[in-house]
Design an enzyme around this catalytic site. Structure first.
Site, PDB file in Angstrom:
ATOM      1  N   ASP A   4       0.844  -1.193   0.000  1.00 38.94           N
ATOM      2  CA  ASP A   4       0.000   0.000   0.000  1.00 38.94           C
ATOM      3  C   ASP A   4       0.888   1.256   0.000  1.00 38.94           C
ATOM      4  O   ASP A   4       1.983   1.240  -0.558  1.00 38.94           O
ATOM      5  CB  ASP A   4      -0.914  -0.018   1.225  1.00 38.94           C
ATOM      6  CG  ASP A   4      -2.273   0.606   0.950  1.00 38.94           C
ATOM      7  OD1 ASP A   4      -2.312   1.829   0.736  1.00 38.94           O
ATOM      8  OD2 ASP A   4      -3.282  -0.114   0.957  1.00 38.94           O
ATOM      9  N   HIS A  63      -3.636   6.144   3.269  1.00 36.67           N
ATOM     10  CA  HIS A  63      -4.409   4.953   2.905  1.00 36.67           C
ATOM     11  C   HIS A  63      -3.866   3.704   3.579  1.00 36.67           C
ATOM     12  O   HIS A  63      -4.610   2.923   4.189  1.00 36.67           O
ATOM     13  CB  HIS A  63      -4.393   4.808   1.381  1.00 36.67           C
ATOM     14  CG  HIS A  63      -5.336   3.763   0.862  1.00 36.67           C
ATOM     15  ND1 HIS A  63      -4.982   2.438   0.722  1.00 36.67           N
ATOM     16  CD2 HIS A  63      -6.624   3.856   0.434  1.00 36.67           C
ATOM     17  CE1 HIS A  63      -6.000   1.757   0.235  1.00 36.67           C
ATOM     18  NE2 HIS A  63      -7.012   2.595   0.042  1.00 36.67           N
ATOM     19  N   SER A 122     -11.346  -0.964   0.008  1.00 33.07           N
ATOM     20  CA  SER A 122     -10.007  -0.869   0.604  1.00 33.07           C
ATOM     21  C   SER A 122     -10.046  -1.149   2.093  1.00 33.07           C
ATOM     22  O   SER A 122      -9.041  -1.556   2.685  1.00 33.07           O
ATOM     23  CB  SER A 122      -9.431   0.536   0.386  1.00 33.07           C
ATOM     24  OG  SER A 122      -9.011   0.724  -0.933  1.00 33.07           O
TER      25      SER A 122
END
Length: 876
Positions: free
Chosen positions: A147, A204, A524
């Site tokens: 990620d 994220h 996600s």
């Protein structure tokens, strides 16, 4: 070019004989790295042999990354050789352009981080009981997060008793023990500058890691947690593999390198909260993923956030035969500001550009805007306001996004003198609105809009009362499949997504520099939840099953759910096998294989299927077989050529006959059951309804866990599903003048390639196609070859389904500009040349239907353009 004797001997020894396949990327040419390719070698060819072969063919290249499990490399080609040529070289199996994957957008929630309900998601999945009763934490299990990195200093990633977390390269006793930064802060896809520090600067990856394994944080720690919060597996060991810079995209060359390093570091599970849109499974990430799983790992990936686009949009990263594609469910509750009307309080979500609690005077009463037929208007036509006085009032409009976005609605209402605007969401929930700065705008739930409209009809003078502080509400859609979660099936009619995790309104860690905590939504968020569940299962069983075995267990024991407000079960094309139930997965004593049944379409219908039920308990068990039908999805109810963004739900159910209704299975033994399916009697085959359901085995023993497998199928001939969006007038032939502008042409307009205006073909696909092509014919209808697009490269190869809109709300389409270049065949090694023969030519766009044999034109949807194209041999 001839190989030297030395290279010839190497080639012969390695059996470098057959040509490979080039897989052109057609989604968007800006989504690829210029002159960058991923090359997969033949199985018994090594790096040295393959690179010698490239050099012997005068290919000047720079190695970007090398892969051992994948058996290949990513290269930048300096000598002008294209992917078609590389694929022809001895020893090459597959070639892909390096494709860019964007950081999934952070979908911020309207829920506040101090809302106790934000941490209630573990009650949906049995994780709360697994934590309390079984004391499972994921300890000893390694999970790799591929990620944006992890803000490892965050206290959520600290060991118990420590004030902050650390990374093993710079500290001791660290939970983030493995990792690497493959790209650097400034990377956006083109120029990686790797280093050893995988700390997150985007957010994220930190949020993903917190969901997966964030630990409980002491209230004295800074920043203070908004409430007690803990991830699924709060003692896992992390691997942080950073593939994104602080913003921008990542190439799949980097993603493959991260996957292999995670494997080499001994990760038990890899989480990939990323994806590249509708596709087939034959992509580098899926291929490597299946190889890693075959070596004993597990891989979970997001199914995608394209739920508003409708069918066929499940994302590519989890399409491997052994991988898990994870859909999303919404958290149950939310805390919102509200507006009371007619005695009932309704939650609302302020628009992004207003972003304030709405506070209007009592004189600002409600006024609905109606169309001529009496239905609530969408507010897109400014003329609709001419017949209604809205000055100083709050306008109520319908939230259909077909004609315009929220900004246009806001402008129209404001110009008419309205004090504010409420937008009724369709079909349900609270929509995210962009809105306009300074103008009060909020979305309300669908039922709220109906209730407010009914109250207004009773008394138009009813006052609106705006709350002074937020309150807790059960939200439309809570505990059900998320509206944003992508629908399947994939391009081969395989059952994807596989199952789901909580992904809507999820509280988790966020980089310390950005506040420390955030509530976000997306697949996600659901994917790391499932990755954490894998860690709990591995710890509970003290063994490490392969990823496909874990997928089977979690699919067998998932909770089959309904859409919000529905009494029937949601389609398996939306929820897969259902919402993960970790408690059931750990305690079940039964399994069913295979973990899904693909019935395909009516033409290829698999009428008879065998399943195996295994009793993994210590005593003989009797099972009752049953069938639970699910909603049928009709994406083509009006013979439309582009699938509906929200499919019509129909009560058209398949039937299942079991070879036995009950079966007694001794401990440790397996029974095989024959299932005989019949397609739904209801449902129009010409509208291609997508039906599904669940085959269930329920143990007789009290408290035993029932297990199931989903099935999916399409009624009708999939070869007749429309591919091109002819409803929108596509494919369409326009004129391109060289300055990025496209012009309409009259039906009798004649192109001359010696002029500056070139033909540009616009396409939009509503379904996958195994083979897309733009074909050239002369004035006698003789086939000439395949057009080579000046802006996109060769015009043949597979294509996934296109989305409905671009990010800016405009209609999505692809443009193919032809400047006279072509190839005679689909041989990837053929170099495109100019059409040299003078004459008049026509272009035909063709797309092969799914599951067809590929005979042209029988198995293709074709569109011929009448505009002649003159070639003089002097085209520019």
């Amino acid at each position: 070019m001839k190989l030297t004797a030395t290279i010839l001997s190497v080639v012969a020894a390695a059996s470098l004989v057959s040509a490979g396949t080039f897989h052109p990327h057609k989604i968007n040419p800006h989504d690829t790295i210029s002159n960058g390719y991923i090359i997969q070698y033949d199985d018994n060819v090594n790096h040295a042999q393959a690179q010698n072969s490239l050099k012997s063919h005068k290919v000047d290249f720079k190695v970007r990354n090398q892969y051992n499990v994948f058996n290949g490399a990513a290269v930048t080609v300096k000598s002008g050789h294209k992917g078609e040529e590389l694929a022809k070289l001895p020893g090459v199996k597959n070639v892909w352009p390096i494709t860019l994957y964007s950081i999934p957008k952070l979908q911020k929630s309207n829920m506040k981080s101090n809302d106790p309900a934000a941490a209630s998601l573990h009650t949906m999945t049995g994780v709360d009981i697994v934590h309390k009763k079984y004391k499972l934490t994921g300890k000893g299990v390694k999970v790799g997060v591929i990620d944006t990195g992890i803000d490892y200093k965050h206290p959520s990633f600290a060991v118990p008793g420590a004030k902050e977390g650390c990374f093993a390269r710079y500290g001791k006793n660290c939970r983030v023990k493995y990792g690497w930064d493959f790209v650097g802060d400034d990377y956006t896809g083109e120029d990686p500058k790797p280093d050893s520090d995988p700390r997150d600067c985007g957010g994220h990856g930190t949020h993903v890691a917190g969901i997966l394994g964030g630990g409980a944080v002491d209230s004295k720690t800074s920043p203070k947690p908004p409430q007690p919060f803990v991830g699924v597996a709060p003692e896992v060991t992390f691997g942080a593999y950073r593939i994104f810079g602080c913003k921008g995209s990542a190439g799949d060359d980097v993603i493959l390198a991260a996957m292999e390093l995670a494997f080499n570091d001994g990760m038990d599970v890899i989480n990939m909260s990323l994806g590249g849109g509708s596709a087939y499974k034959n992509n580098p990430i899926s291929i490597l993923g299946d190889k890693l799983i075959a070596h004993g790992m597990a891989l979970v990936a997001s199914a995608g956030n394209a739920g508003s686009d409708g069918a066929w949009m499940v994302s590519d990263a989890g399409l491997g035969d052994l991988a898990s594609s994870i859909a999303s469910f919404d958290n149950i509750y939310g805390i919102y500001d509200s507006v009371s009307y007619g005695g009932a309080a309704h939650p609302y979500s302020p628009s992004e550009n207003y972003n304030n609690r709405i506070d209007l005077p009592a004189s600002a009463t409600l006024v609905p805007i109606f169309e001529k037929d009496g239905s609530l208007s969408d507010g897109c036509d400014p003329n609709i306001y001419k017949s209604t006085d809205v000055k100083g009032k709050v306008v109520l409009v319908f939230g259909d996004l077909t004609r315009c976005k929220s900004g246009a609605r806001g402008v129209n209402a404001k110009d008419a003198g309205a004090a504010g605007i409420l937008v009724q969401t369709t079909p349900f929930g609270l929509a995210g609105l962009a809105g306009n700065p300074g103008f009060p705008m909020g979305s309300i739930e669908n039922k709220a809009g109906n209730d407010m409209l009914a109250a207004w009809k009773k008394d138009p003078k009813t006052r609106l009362v705006w709350s002074k502080k937020p309150s807790n509400f059960l939200i439309e859609g809570g505990g059900a499949p998320s509206d944003f979660s992508s629908f399947g099936l994939d391009g081969d009619l395989r059952s994807k997504p596989d199952f789901a995790g909580p992904g809507g309104n999820i509280l988790s860690a966020f980089p310390l520099a950005k506040g420390g905590y955030a509530i976000l939504s997306g697949t996600s968020m659901s994917s790391p939840y499932v990755a954490g569940a894998h860690a709990l299962y591995i710890q509970a069983k003290k063994s490490k099953p392969r990823g496909d075995k874990l997928r089977q267990i979690f699919k067998n024991t998932a909770t089959i759910a309904s859409n919000f407000g529905s009494k029937t079960k949601a389609s398996a094309a939306k929820q897969g096998a259902g919402l993960i139930n970790v408690l059931s997965a750990i305690t079940t004593k039964t399994s069913i294989f295979p973990d899904h049944i693909d019935l395909l379409d009516s033409t290829h219908f698999k009428k008879t299927v065998k399943i195996s039920i295994k009793n993994e308990g210590k005593h003989t068990e009797t099972y009752t077989l049953s069938h639970i039908p699910a909603d049928t999805l009709n994406s083509y109810p009006n013979k439309n050529t582009f699938p509906l963004g929200t499919p019509v739900i129909e009560a058209a159910y398949a039937t299942v006959k079991f070879s036995v209704d009950k079966v007694k299975i001794p401990a440790g033994k397996t029974a095989k059951i024959t299932l005989t399916f019949k397609e739904p009697k209801k449902g129009d085959a010409s509208e291609f309804p997508l039906y599904s359901g669940y085959v269930v085995a329920t143990p007789k023993t009290k408290g035993g866990v029932a297990v199931h497998v989903p099935y999916t199928g399409v009624k009708g001939d999939i070869a007749k599903v429309p591919i091109f969006d002819t409803d929108s007038g596509l494919p369409l032939l326009l004129a391109y003048d060289g300055d990025d502008s496209l012009e309409d042409v009259t039906p009798d307009y004649q192109f001359n390639l010696s002029s500056t205006k070139l033909p540009a073909i616009l396409t939009r696909l509503g379904s996958h196609t195994p083979e897309f092509s733009i074909r050239i014919f002369d004035d006698k209808k003789n086939f000439v070859g395949y057009a080579h697009s000046a802006n996109r490269g060769q015009s043949f190869g597979w294509l996934g389904r296109d989305p409905t809109y671009n990010d800016d709300g405009s209609l999505y389409f692809n443009a193919w500009i032809w400047d006279g270049m072509y190839t005679k065949t689909m041989d990837p090694s053929e170099t495109p040349v100019l059409v040299s023969k003078h004459g008049v030519y026509n272009l035909v766009v063709a797309a092969q239907h799914k599951l067809s044999k590929g005979a042209y034109p029988k198995d293709f949807e074709t569109h011929e353009f009448s505009n002649p194209i003159v070639i003089t041999g002097q085209q520019k």
